[in-house]
Scaffold this motif. Sequence first.
Motif: not given
Length: 296
Positions: A240-256
């Motif tokens: 419930r914000n107005f943030l941009d969607a994640f892209d693949l680069k974002d996903i790859n940086t996430m900790r498991e």
Amino acid sequence: MQKLFYLVLVLTCTSATLFAGVSKKEKEILIDFYKSTQGENWMVNWDLSKPVSTWNGVEVKNGKVVSLSLFNNNLGGTLPLSLGKLKHLEVLNLAFNHIGGTIPESITLLKELKVLRLGKNHFTGTIPVAIGTLSNLEVLDLFDNTLSGEIPEGLGKLKKMKWLYLSNNELRGSLPEELGNMESLERLELSDNHIKGGIPKDMAKLKNLNTLVLSENEFSGRIPEGILSLPQLAQLQLQRNFLDAFDLKDINTMRESLAIFDFDGNGQDFKKRDFRHFTPDAEIGTADTKFEDVED
């Protein structure tokens, strides 16, 4: 014999210091607090004819009041200005009561304060600007009041702060970049306010952060690089914000082990998502993205 006399004298003086009652001044301040917060209606009130050390929620050390903890005790009224004169106070926990009015600026005079909990009350007005001068503060809980105005930039000076709870208020403006300087911060909860603008990139400096709750605000733009890979971050709430969607680069940086709360398919509720089960061929940033729900 003379040595024994001095030893007894020292022990007597030490004992008197440790067990002496509080000063008349501090007792008067507590009585002022009692009357101002409608002590006669408390669930457990004070017998003002008895020593201060016997009063519920009051901790005395070396003849000084160091803690005032009256959590969920049906306090009402308002906080008196005199409260700021309890200069040895380390803990002030008045959460889950019915106290109204503004948070007195005099609270910022409590330089020994480590814990300040005023959450779940009826406070109005703004957060005291000088709150950033409480250099020993480790916990600041102001959630679920009706506080307005902006988050003070001075909070960024609090190097010992571990938990900062400001959710469920009417706070506005942008999130100060200075919060990225709170190097000890472990939990930051700001949900259900009206905070807008981007998430400051300096938030990625919070290496000890394990919980970041920014949901139900007006944040916009992209999540800064580095936040999703913070070494201790385990819970991130952005719904419930107005943030941009994640892209693949974002996903790859996430900790498991990072769990993110986001909308489910109907756009009304949200569930806990575990990115360890992200399906790479799913369309990122839509309700069709395939995640495996995990238990809260």
